[in-house]
Design a protein around this motif. Sequence first.
Motif, short mmCIF file in Angstrom:
data_model
loop_
_atom_site.label_atom_id
_atom_site.label_comp_id
_atom_site.label_asym_id
_atom_site.label_seq_id
_atom_site.Cartn_x
_atom_site.Cartn_y
_atom_site.Cartn_z
N ALA A 202 0.83 -1.21 0.00
CA ALA A 202 0.00 0.00 0.00
C ALA A 202 0.86 1.26 0.00
O ALA A 202 0.57 2.23 -0.71
N THR B 234 4.33 10.33 1.85
CA THR B 234 3.04 9.70 1.49
C THR B 234 3.14 8.19 1.61
O THR B 234 2.19 7.52 2.06
N THR C 267 2.89 7.42 5.47
CA THR C 267 1.57 7.59 6.10
C THR C 267 0.58 6.55 5.57
O THR C 267 -0.23 6.02 6.35
N THR C 268 0.64 6.22 4.28
CA THR C 268 -0.31 5.23 3.76
C THR C 268 0.00 3.85 4.32
O THR C 268 -0.92 3.08 4.64
N LEU D 82 -1.42 3.95 7.84
CA LEU D 82 -2.89 3.91 7.82
C LEU D 82 -3.40 2.51 7.47
O LEU D 82 -4.43 2.07 7.98
N THR D 83 -2.67 1.80 6.62
CA THR D 83 -3.08 0.44 6.28
C THR D 83 -2.95 -0.49 7.49
O THR D 83 -3.82 -1.35 7.70
N TYR E 201 -3.32 0.53 10.53
CA TYR E 201 -4.50 0.93 11.32
C TYR E 201 -5.73 0.19 10.83
O TYR E 201 -6.48 -0.40 11.60
N ASP E 202 -5.95 0.23 9.52
CA ASP E 202 -7.16 -0.37 8.94
C ASP E 202 -7.25 -1.86 9.27
O ASP E 202 -8.32 -2.36 9.63
N MET E 203 -6.13 -2.55 9.16
CA MET E 203 -6.18 -4.00 9.31
C MET E 203 -6.27 -4.44 10.77
O MET E 203 -6.60 -5.59 11.05
N CYS E 204 -5.98 -3.53 11.68
CA CYS E 204 -5.99 -3.88 13.10
C CYS E 204 -7.10 -3.16 13.87
O CYS E 204 -7.24 -3.36 15.08
N LYS E 205 -7.90 -2.35 13.23
CA LYS E 205 -8.82 -1.50 13.97
C LYS E 205 -9.95 -2.26 14.65
O LYS E 205 -10.57 -1.73 15.58
N MET F 163 -5.26 3.28 18.39
CA MET F 163 -3.92 3.40 17.78
C MET F 163 -3.66 4.82 17.32
O MET F 163 -4.60 5.55 16.97
N GLU F 164 -2.39 5.20 17.31
CA GLU F 164 -2.05 6.58 16.96
C GLU F 164 -0.82 6.63 16.07
O GLU F 164 0.17 5.95 16.33
N LEU F 165 -0.88 7.48 15.04
CA LEU F 165 0.28 7.72 14.17
C LEU F 165 1.03 8.94 14.69
O LEU F 165 0.41 9.96 15.02
N HIS G 78 -9.25 -8.88 8.69
CA HIS G 78 -9.07 -8.81 7.24
C HIS G 78 -8.46 -10.09 6.67
O HIS G 78 -7.91 -10.10 5.59
N MET H 2 -11.50 5.14 8.37
CA MET H 2 -10.32 5.29 7.51
C MET H 2 -10.43 6.53 6.62
O MET H 2 -9.43 7.17 6.31
N ILE I 242 -2.06 11.59 15.37
CA ILE I 242 -3.12 11.28 14.39
C ILE I 242 -3.91 10.09 14.91
O ILE I 242 -3.38 8.97 15.01
#
Lengths: 163, 163, 163, 163, 163, 163
Positions: E62, E118, E121-122, E125-126, E128-132, E138-140, F7, F114, F143
Amino acid sequence: MQSQLNHFDEQGNVVMVDVSAKNATLRTATAQGRITVSADVLRAIVQGTAAKGDVLGVARVAGIMAAKRTWELIPLCHPLALSHLSVDFTILEQESAVLAQCTAQLWGQTGVEMEALTGVTTALLTIYDMCKAMDRGMELSDIHLVYKDGGKSGQYRREEEQT
Amino acid sequence: MQSQLNHFDEQGNVVMVDVSAKNATLRTATAQGRITVSADVLRAIVQGTAAKGDVLGVARVAGIMAAKRTWELIPLCHPLALSHLSVDFTILEQESAVLAQCTAQLWGQTGVEMEALTGVTTALLTIYDMCKAMDRGMELSDIHLVYKDGGKSGQYRREEEQT
Amino acid sequence: MQSQLNHFDEQGNVVMVDVSAKNATLRTATAQGRITVSADVLRAIVQGTAAKGDVLGVARVAGIMAAKRTWELIPLCHPLALSHLSVDFTILEQESAVLAQCTAQLWGQTGVEMEALTGVTTALLTIYDMCKAMDRGMELSDIHLVYKDGGKSGQYRREEEQT
Amino acid sequence: MQSQLNHFDEQGNVVMVDVSAKNATLRTATAQGRITVSADVLRAIVQGTAAKGDVLGVARVAGIMAAKRTWELIPLCHPLALSHLSVDFTILEQESAVLAQCTAQLWGQTGVEMEALTGVTTALLTIYDMCKAMDRGMELSDIHLVYKDGGKSGQYRREEEQT
Amino acid sequence: MQSQLNHFDEQGNVVMVDVSAKNATLRTATAQGRITVSADVLRAIVQGTAAKGDVLGVARVAGIMAAKRTWELIPLCHPLALSHLSVDFTILEQESAVLAQCTAQLWGQTGVEMEALTGVTTALLTIYDMCKAMDRGMELSDIHLVYKDGGKSGQYRREEEQT
Amino acid sequence: MQSQLNHFDEQGNVVMVDVSAKNATLRTATAQGRITVSADVLRAIVQGTAAKGDVLGVARVAGIMAAKRTWELIPLCHPLALSHLSVDFTILEQESAVLAQCTAQLWGQTGVEMEALTGVTTALLTIYDMCKAMDRGMELSDIHLVYKDGGKSGQYRREEEQT
């Protein structure tokens, strides 16, 4: 008609307008526009359509594909899953022009005017691209909404329609 | 000017023209167009720019971003890595219109006219989108190439430029 | 030929291979593939091309547009600014099939095989899409590289080419 | 099955078919295809999956991401908000091939066959890309719809399924 | 360092800065950042990488794919044809975090810092998405440029690098 | 909260989770994050917003546009037709930082966390891009998701919210 721009919040910042409480209705929009070309280009387009070198065929595909991606191009447009799209052309011999018309349709919460307009302009730009080696003076004009229906604001039909 | 459409091979099938043998030169193109709006919309746009609700600011960003993606929208355009892009607006009080101008630049093998034209039309469509709640009768017109330079066909400047 | 997969670093993690030290040369690639269809579909395609309902014209545009976007689809492909693209079709009456061929070209640091292959598969998928109401049993096959040239690995030509 | 291509209007011009009056039903489609590779490549893929250099993992992600964007690639496909996507691989030792299968699902007004097919072909092309330094003779074949359900045309299952 | 924002012309309007007169040099940039996760998520990620459920493998793909598209996302970034991209992860057991690092490279007229950022960060974020589903807290953080080289401004290396 | 990554299927392969049986409810999510900048940059941003050189205006548009395309960037995100998007900024004088907040909304089968997070990070990256000529040491941090509602997992509100 509202008396205010609706893509701004109270602080004057742009937002993608909240449509989540709107009713889903059948939304339709038709837009049109034209490209004025030299006599040579018009002949090439007309003959190309009949025989080979299909300028309008490519422009139709381009218009349909771009209309689907309107929300990627126009910053505050909502992503929409259009249910119908068509692009049609009329040769205007006397004006030495090609008229493009695009109709978009959707069962949804927001209108499809921008999709129809984006379909028209991209189709016309594609004609420009494919003919520009012959004529750099071509011009796009008369690009406007012809008709829309659906949603709270209801039906709109532009008055002086000349096809 | 060539007397033939150049996006077709001998069988009349469309191709993305081979530019691999062309020299890389500095390519520039400027295009312009206008959107005619109601007096209310013009006032909202002008006041918005000065204070809040920045229609033209959003339209400028939209035009720049769309010009970069021209090759995704216009089927036979070459992918280009533009080196410069700008979009400017002029308020035409008397005509109740906004004039948009886009300039694109590239050191490369093919021209950037379509990028400038795509920047202009997307900027104008964005103005339409942000003002359509006030006025559905707005119209885009006079969209044409103003100037180009670079490449074998050299310089082109449209004659009757009215700004 | 190398004896290892080249999209991995020493830890086995995928990377977009570093080509910044490679020489820019003229890169060419041609790929082909076919879709086998029912006799009815083949007739509709052939007649459509001659008269109206231009399946192959739309598929050609789709193939060209998708090939330009190969690097968005194939994760480790480099973004490339292709300088030439064409898609051609041959009707194979006896096999009741349509053969698609795509050629891509670029003056650059990396090859264009994936672009040619993506052009072919998208053109074939578009034929499938436009004919699927008549026949859901269509099949894509024989999709391979026919020819490539340029770069350190030089020329490749597939041996048993049957057109 | 209809006896006509359904992406054309009465004039023979392509349209994005109007599905706004169709019922929303659960739509499912599964497609498959294979890539035939050299013995060395197959070994590298199999070992890569087990240990490091995960060709199939990357190809799976590529297939899923491309299937979501099918409507951007195939000109007359409707934009769809898919509710489920999966891509699976089977190693076919004897045929020295990798079989890819993609399933797409949606509660909507139009089918998802093209999404499943696009997922399969992009996954296979990604395998090609990641292994092409070892073998340029790889071939994609047997790409077809396996199963679909939902909508007016109901269920379809390809007869001779060999996995 | 300049004392002014460089994405504006004299009127204060944004432009895509003109780089056509700049020299092409080798540009490199490395950026990094981290995501802090719960102990359960960290365990799932670490075990997933070793055995199955490869969160970091998907996040790497990603990050690479998004970095290529930076110019589509960041309005005034130039379109760039990157010649190299990699994304690496380090498990920070004590901080219960994953550190992501992205390196981008290009022989060109403008820097690649935004591409590296970029990508980072992507990728995060991925994750984050897979573990949310396990952890929404969670925090970046700590997302910054580590190193860049090339171009008129030359080399930059962030001082207190803590890995 | 679930105790597993969702996922993956039983074989540990990633899938785009099946949401076709989920109820459509109103989904909302708000995320935030900050960029810490030098005093000079903060001054340029604040003055730019008031007068000319509108960094935050461009960043807002970038955040909104990127949030709409989240599903193209994050591999396993579902394509969503968002019904509302907004991005807001707060100047944090004392911390020499800009706080960005993004809210996304949708009537649908899956959450929009997301999308809110992607809007925040892209807005912050755009600020970085527009100010990087003045300061390469800027950093994105903090973030995280602030709030979400809708769906089976119901409402979530992060505890220690500091604005």
